[in-house]
Design a protein around this motif. Sequence first.
Motif, mmCIF file in Angstrom:
data_model
loop_
_atom_site.group_PDB
_atom_site.id
_atom_site.type_symbol
_atom_site.label_atom_id
_atom_site.label_comp_id
_atom_site.label_asym_id
_atom_site.label_seq_id
_atom_site.Cartn_x
_atom_site.Cartn_y
_atom_site.Cartn_z
ATOM 1 N N SER A 263 0.186 2.426 -25.435
ATOM 2 C CA SER A 263 0.547 2.590 -24.213
ATOM 3 C C SER A 263 1.995 2.116 -23.997
ATOM 4 N N SER A 264 2.991 2.794 -23.116
ATOM 5 C CA SER A 264 4.132 2.476 -23.116
ATOM 6 C C SER A 264 4.071 1.448 -21.802
ATOM 7 N N GLY A 265 3.319 1.195 -21.168
ATOM 8 C CA GLY A 265 3.098 0.374 -19.996
ATOM 9 C C GLY A 265 2.688 1.285 -18.730
ATOM 10 N N ALA A 266 2.688 1.006 -17.521
ATOM 11 C CA ALA A 266 2.077 1.479 -16.439
ATOM 12 C C ALA A 266 3.255 2.664 -15.889
ATOM 13 N N GLU A 267 2.671 3.695 -15.448
ATOM 14 C CA GLU A 267 3.714 4.650 -14.861
ATOM 15 C C GLU A 267 4.368 4.341 -13.541
ATOM 16 N N ALA A 268 5.618 4.349 -13.488
ATOM 17 C CA ALA A 268 6.345 3.725 -12.257
ATOM 18 C C ALA A 268 5.624 4.789 -11.288
ATOM 19 N N SER A 269 5.689 4.097 -10.029
ATOM 20 C CA SER A 269 5.266 4.613 -8.770
ATOM 21 C C SER A 269 5.700 3.887 -7.524
ATOM 22 N N LEU A 270 5.542 4.362 -6.465
ATOM 23 C CA LEU A 270 5.949 3.499 -5.132
ATOM 24 C C LEU A 270 5.171 4.244 -4.029
ATOM 25 N N ASP A 271 4.194 3.688 -3.546
ATOM 26 C CA ASP A 271 3.484 4.086 -2.272
ATOM 27 C C ASP A 271 3.908 3.123 -1.188
ATOM 28 N N LEU A 272 4.209 3.819 -0.126
ATOM 29 C CA LEU A 272 4.485 3.184 1.234
ATOM 30 C C LEU A 272 3.549 3.766 2.396
ATOM 31 N N MET A 273 2.786 2.753 3.088
ATOM 32 C CA MET A 273 2.199 3.201 4.249
ATOM 33 C C MET A 273 2.622 2.261 5.376
ATOM 34 N N ALA A 274 3.466 3.301 6.187
ATOM 35 C CA ALA A 274 4.051 2.641 7.392
ATOM 36 C C ALA A 274 3.363 3.220 8.686
ATOM 37 N N GLY A 275 2.417 4.006 8.531
ATOM 38 C CA GLY A 275 1.529 4.424 9.655
ATOM 39 C C GLY A 275 0.182 4.058 9.672
ATOM 40 N N GLY A 276 -0.889 4.957 9.679
ATOM 41 C CA GLY A 276 -2.169 4.633 9.543
ATOM 42 C C GLY A 276 -2.712 3.617 10.343
ATOM 43 N N ASN A 277 -2.028 3.557 11.622
ATOM 44 C CA ASN A 277 -2.729 2.721 12.795
ATOM 45 C C ASN A 277 -4.032 3.005 13.499
ATOM 46 N N LEU A 278 -4.762 2.261 13.676
ATOM 47 C CA LEU A 278 -6.171 2.785 14.549
ATOM 48 C C LEU A 278 -6.193 2.036 15.750
ATOM 49 N N LEU A 279 -6.196 2.512 16.883
ATOM 50 C CA LEU A 279 -6.520 1.894 18.147
ATOM 51 C C LEU A 279 -7.559 2.607 18.742
ATOM 52 N N VAL A 280 -8.600 1.738 19.193
ATOM 53 C CA VAL A 280 -9.957 2.326 19.648
ATOM 54 C C VAL A 280 -10.469 1.484 21.106
ATOM 55 N N ASN A 281 -10.768 2.321 21.826
ATOM 56 C CA ASN A 281 -11.335 1.566 23.099
ATOM 57 C C ASN A 281 -12.791 2.249 23.198
#
Length: 655
Positions: A263-281
């Motif tokens: 293995s040459s190491g982990a594959e480079a990746s970038l994950d950004l979660m800027a949303g995914g908000n949950l508002l419940v009444n």
Amino acid sequence: MYAYLPPYDEIIAHFIGHWEFSEETARLRHELLTFRYRENEVPDEEALRLHELDVIQPHAIKYFQPGVEHTPHPYEFYGHSPIDPARIKLEPKPAKRPAEQDDSEPSHKSLPSGVIGYVHREAGPDLGPDPGEVLFVVKQQIFLEDNDVLDLGGADRPLVDLTVTPRLAEMLADTVAVNPFSALDVPSDVSSMGDFVIAVQQTIAADDFAPDHLVASGDTLSGIYVNGEMAEEAPLLDDLLPEPFQPQDTPEPAEETVQHEASSGAEASLDLMAGGNLLVNVAQLSNSGMLTGVIGVQGDVRQLDVIVQSNCVSDQDTLVGEIAASVAPPTMALNVATFTHSQLDIASSTRSGDTEAGPSNWSVTVVQGDLVFAQWLVQATFIYDNDIHVLNSTGSQSNFVTGADLAQNITSFSALGTYYDLIIIGGTLYDANFIVQSNVLLDDDFISGDGYAGSVSTGGNLLYNGASISNIGAGGWALGLPSHYQQALEDAEDGDRPAMPSGFLSDADYAGMSGLSVLIVTGSIFDLHYVRQLNVLGDADQVAIAQAAILDDQTANWQVTTGSNALINLAAIVDVDTLGTGAYVDGVVYSDAILIQADILSGGDGGRFDPDVLVTEAIAFLGADAGDDCGDSDGVIAAPTHHDASLDAMQSMLV
């Protein structure tokens, strides 16, 4: 005198002492032997006597009731007994007392000597259980400010968007304008509750009443409405949730196999979660505080069912450069309203086999004045997640979460009461149910970058309003209050324990019943339920991707998510009025039902901008180099490089 003792005399005396000591020891041992341990006596083998206690309670124990009155025996004896028992006589029939004589005063008559008489005294009805009152007022509010700045370097940092505050305020004003009753004063006391219901019905009855988003109105409504249209069934919320909130299937663990690979190491990746908000009444109100088989109202009846739902969304994303967003589910806005009416006849199942005989007695509860069953609930959630990101290649697996906020208000309340066979109301019956729901989402994202290879998801939001009003009661009102109902009400106004009028003996509604449980309210009954739900989310994210990072790492797997938010309002009101089929009114019946559903698309058509066109907003967000000519600067909001002010977009609205 000097005496000389030879040595042998001393020896003899010594041995004599030892001898006496040995003798004393033996004597003591002999005496101790007489105190031998006595063996345990054999216990009495006779069986223990069992004393059985009679725990039968001859008097039934009922609920605690302060100030219990003692009801005297229906026969009151008077006179005196002679000495000779043979001369005692009793009248063959009891002599009834005159009607004008006060029951509280004993009767004394002059009788011949040796005669004992008795007179019949009518006993009052039994006291029934107290219905109690319910006043439930709750306000739930959540405020969260989560404006993050993530700067990995390699590009100019976008400036703070100062237009979020006025845009959110404008969108909120649009949702408030949907409700035609928002200008009415909120009830502050019991008397104003009736004024509030009357004001709503007067607004509906006005000639110029024509709200823009009116779906249906009438005396009553029944059925399921989805976005202004009748539907066979309501959509399932679980099927509509964005991908981050969908249940994840956990794969079964596979058999372990040992492999040796280079293995040459982990594959480079970038994950950004800027949303995914949950508002419940979530709100569930149930009222069973006024359960009855038959109801009679001397005044008016005012029934009202109102549902107002609105979704306001601005999802206008701006992509600058050669960025291509992946195909994401569009933003969905749903308004679902359900009206149901059902009629039960539990009272008929409690009658005896003899359906001709009427009740011979009753237990009565008298309430002098008004009776209140009010539930007022307000739920509001404000989240501001306006993030700024500068992304660069890290050469490894990186996962950044600047959104994924969770806020929920949950309330469930049930008012349980006592069942009465009959409820008589001297005033007006106010029976009103309100549900007002609003969702406001500002998701105008700005993403810039050239040569980007990856996935960008800026949509997939859900705005959902679900409301249900269920009424359980008689199907219709019979005009005119029976005379024995009015007589019972008049007697209750004079005293606390009125006798049962004779008209109930032959009333068909109570045939086959041996006794009645009656509640008499001399005033009005207020049966009011109000639910107000509001979600406000500002998720205007700004993402700048460093060009050098993309050119240096063309194989990196980048995933950027700025949408996938969920704003959910769920409310249900279950209003149980009567469990029988009888309903009488001597006044006028005012019945109104109205449904308003609105979907407001703010900030344009929601489409994405042309990547080749740099609008003034983009210039304001990203800034400009010193040598660039941006043209006329009119209309461009100049944002300072360092901004320390709070981004509380709704601060003025929370006061």
